[in-house]
Each structure stands twice: as structure tokens, then as C-alpha cells.
Scaffold this motif. Structure first.
Motif, mmCIF file in Angstrom:
data_model
loop_
_atom_site.group_PDB
_atom_site.id
_atom_site.type_symbol
_atom_site.label_atom_id
_atom_site.label_comp_id
_atom_site.label_asym_id
_atom_site.label_seq_id
_atom_site.Cartn_x
_atom_site.Cartn_y
_atom_site.Cartn_z
ATOM 1 N N TYR A 109 0.787 -1.253 0.011
ATOM 2 C CA TYR A 109 -0.095 -0.031 0.071
ATOM 3 C C TYR A 109 0.858 1.237 0.026
ATOM 4 O O TYR A 109 1.920 1.287 0.558
ATOM 5 N N PRO A 110 0.363 2.313 -0.761
ATOM 6 C CA PRO A 110 1.183 3.591 -0.482
ATOM 7 C C PRO A 110 0.985 4.158 0.832
ATOM 8 O O PRO A 110 0.168 4.137 1.453
ATOM 9 N N CYS A 111 2.131 5.106 1.066
ATOM 10 C CA CYS A 111 2.118 5.601 2.411
ATOM 11 C C CYS A 111 2.872 6.825 2.048
ATOM 12 O O CYS A 111 3.691 7.385 1.689
ATOM 13 N N VAL A 112 1.891 8.047 2.874
ATOM 14 C CA VAL A 112 2.059 9.681 2.807
ATOM 15 C C VAL A 112 2.699 10.032 4.295
ATOM 16 O O VAL A 112 2.708 11.174 4.618
ATOM 17 N N CYS A 113 3.096 8.864 5.212
ATOM 18 C CA CYS A 113 3.343 9.582 6.575
ATOM 19 C C CYS A 113 4.813 9.810 6.592
ATOM 20 O O CYS A 113 5.692 9.558 5.686
ATOM 21 N N SER A 114 5.056 11.179 7.155
ATOM 22 C CA SER A 114 6.247 11.557 7.310
ATOM 23 C C SER A 114 6.952 10.838 8.393
ATOM 24 O O SER A 114 6.442 10.198 9.354
ATOM 25 N N ARG A 115 8.097 10.951 8.438
ATOM 26 C CA ARG A 115 8.961 10.358 9.431
ATOM 27 C C ARG A 115 8.563 10.893 11.092
ATOM 28 O O ARG A 115 8.537 10.257 11.795
ATOM 29 N N ARG A 116 8.443 12.332 10.998
ATOM 30 C CA ARG A 116 7.880 12.683 12.279
ATOM 31 C C ARG A 116 6.891 12.088 12.852
ATOM 32 O O ARG A 116 6.548 12.073 14.017
ATOM 33 N N GLU A 117 5.574 12.034 12.023
ATOM 34 C CA GLU A 117 4.493 11.419 12.171
ATOM 35 C C GLU A 117 4.585 9.993 12.817
ATOM 36 O O GLU A 117 3.936 9.646 13.577
ATOM 37 N N ILE A 118 5.825 9.221 12.234
ATOM 38 C CA ILE A 118 5.714 7.985 12.717
ATOM 39 C C ILE A 118 6.353 7.937 14.102
ATOM 40 O O ILE A 118 6.073 7.169 15.116
#
Ligand code: GLU
Length: 300
Positions: A109-118
Motif C-alpha cells: 500500500y502507498p504511504c504518505v506518513c512523514s518520519r515525524r508522524e511515525i
């Protein structure tokens, strides 16, 4: 039952110059292959386009030649005429086809999360490692918004017997969660590149440093999703550490193979120094290529 011939690989990334830590890895790969009648593929892992450099690759090939570590598997390469070796970036379509196979089974699946969000979300219970909480797995992200793709992991416990460290079990879904196969720069990740190549190149013995131990469960699960039915053997060797406990690294000023060569040391002395530092011999005596296998002899 006839024993399957061992096929292993040495898979350096051309992101720096070769140092004693690489020599330790190479001597395990070639030494174990020779002791058990196996063959070695040289695979240049240049998936990280930001950090890989042509001058590092050239230097790495020169140093391996000088040390006498010659691959004996693989196609006769274009980039090193007459030598058996393989460069990951030379055959990109196989990665597309692997992604397609996973996408068809809804395992991607495509992912648009930023490293900061994770980072804000969660870390793995037993380590500092980030655990991806699966945010985008249910979001229906438009695939045209990003090149980043994650694999949809199962909860499976991955078990394998490390030839040095003994029985291991890992649960990737609890350690790192759905990991990236391709990042937002469009680059294949380490886990993805290695799982695809070890499978497609029929590598049945993986010999590498123990810093990569936690990757093994991830690569095993991914390889099964890609259709692999056999499980390779694993040998994770101990790493050389600096006095301050850090991993050896050229960027931290550790002596490179090229400097040792230029200072007049013979290849056998460099290999002996690495074997001694790795605890394989009592004294740093020279070790020639033909003596390498004795360090791992099945009867010793
Ligand atoms: N390319 C990785 C490295 O240079 C090693 C990959 C592997 O052996 O799985 O650390």
C-alpha cells in the motif's frame, strides 16, 4: 539425499572505502564457502542512490581483487569485464515485477506518513526501533501521490536457526511493522532489494554481520510473499568494534584496506589481522587465500 550446493554472496554497498570490518565479512563469506564446497556471488548493493558513489565502487572492486576475494558465481559482468559479479541497479525491472506481484495480492500500500508522524506514533517495545503503526494501511491513499510503498505484514513469528547464534525467532509486525519496500524518492529499500535478489539469485546461505540479524525475519517473510518456498541458512558473524564500542567506519577514521596496502602490508597480513581481530586465530599471522577455509573447516 544429495546435499544442495551452497550458494552465498558478498553484498557490499559502495557507500565508503573498504576497511577491516569488510575484510572480516569477506573472509567469513569466502572461508565458509570454501570449507563447505560452496560458491560466492559478488553483489554490489547500490540501491541507496544518495550515498552510493562510483569511486567507492571502483575502489571496493580494486581492494577485493588485491585481497584475492574473487567471486565465482553470476553473469560475466558488464561493469567488470570477465569477472563474475552483479550490480543491483543494472536490472531494475525485476523490482517492478516483484512489486506488481505483491500489489496483485493486496500486500502493498502507498504511504504518505512523514518520519515525524511515525516518530510521534510509537517505538518497538524492546528497542529504539520505530514501529510503523499501519496508519496508511486503511487510508486508501491515492497511489499517484507518492512512490512510497509498504508491505502488509502478517503477525507470523519467523523462526530460523543461525549457524553461529542458534535458534532465533522474530516477529517483524511487532518489531518494525509494515516496512517500506520503496521510499518516497522512488528508491528500493535495503530489505526489499535483498529479499528479491537472494530469492532470484538462489542464494541458499546468507553470511553477514550480526548487525543485520533483525532484518532476517523481515526478509524471510517478504521472500515467502514473493513466492520463495525454501529457507536459506544463516550465519551472522560478530562485528569488529572500536574501543569506544562503535562499529568500524571509514568516516570515523578507521584504517582502510587501501592505506594498509599502500603502507606495504601484504594481502595475507591484512586478512590475518582481520581474522585475529575477529577472534578466529590467536595471533595476527598472515593468512593466505588457500588457508582461509581452514579457519572454518567442518572438522575443526
Ligand atoms: N549491503 C549490506 C551492507 O553493505 C549487506 C547486505 C546483506 O548482507 O544482507 O551492509
Amino acid at each position: 539425499m544429495p546435499r544442495v550446493a551452497w550458494r552465498t554472496r558478498f553484498a557490499p554497498a559502495p557507500t565508503g572505502f573498504l576497511h577491516l570490518g569488510h575484510v572480516v565479512s569477506a573472509l567469513h563469506v569466502w572461508g565458509i564457502a570454501r570449507a563447505f564446497g560452496g560458491s560466492v556471488l559478488l553483489r554490489i548493493e547500490d540501491h541507496d542512490r544518495q550515498r552510493c558513489r562510483q569511486d567507492f565502487e571502483n575502489a571496493l572492486l580494486d581492494d577485493l581483487d588485491w585481497l584475492g576475494f574473487a567471486p565465482d558465481l553470476g553473469e560475466t559482468s558488464e561493469f567488470r569485464k570477465g569477472a563474475h559479479s552483479f550490480r543491483q541497479s543494472d536490472n531494475a525491472p525485476r523490482f517492478e515485477s516483484a512489486l506488481q506481484r505483491l500489489a496483485c495480492r493486496n500486500l502493498l500500500y502507498p504511504c504518505v506518513c512523514s518520519r515525524r508522524e511515525i516518530e510521534c506514533a510509537t517505538t518497538s517495545p524492546n528497542s529504539e526501533e520505530l514501529l510503523y503503526p499501519g496508519t496508511c494501511s486503511t487510508r486508501n491513499v491515492d497511489p499517484s501521490l507518492t512512490t512510497a510503498r509498504r508491505v502488509r505484514l502478517s503477525q507470523t513469528i519467523e523462526s530460523f536457526n543461525d549457524l553461529r547464534l542458534g535458534p532465533q525467532s522474530q516477529t517483524p509486525s511487532l518489531q518494525c511493522g509494515d516496512f517500506l519496500l520503496r521510499d518516497r524518492l522512488g528508491q528500493n529499500t535495503y530489505q526489499f532489494s535483498v529479499a528479491v535478489d537472494d530469492f532470484e539469485q538462489n542464494i541458499n546461505v546468507v553470511i553477514r554481520g550480526e548487525d543485520l540479524l533483525a532484518s532476517t525475519g523481515r526478509q524471510l517473510q517478504l521472500a515467502r510473499m514473493l513466492g520463495r518456498t525454501d529457507q536459506p541458512l544463516f550465519f551472522h558473524h560478530a562485528l569488529l568494534r572500536r574501543a569506544d564500542g562503535l562499529k568500524l567506519s571509514k568516516s570515523l577514521g578507521d584504517t582502510g584496506v587501501a592505506e594498509m596496502r599502500e603502507s606495504g602490508m601484504s594481502a595475507a597480513r591484512v586478512i590475518g589481522k582481520a581474522a585475529h581481530a575477529a577472534g578466529l586465530i590467536d595471533k595476527p599471522v598472515p593468512v593466505s587465500q588457500s588457508q582461509l577455509q581452514d579457519l572454518f573447516s567442518p572438522t575443526s
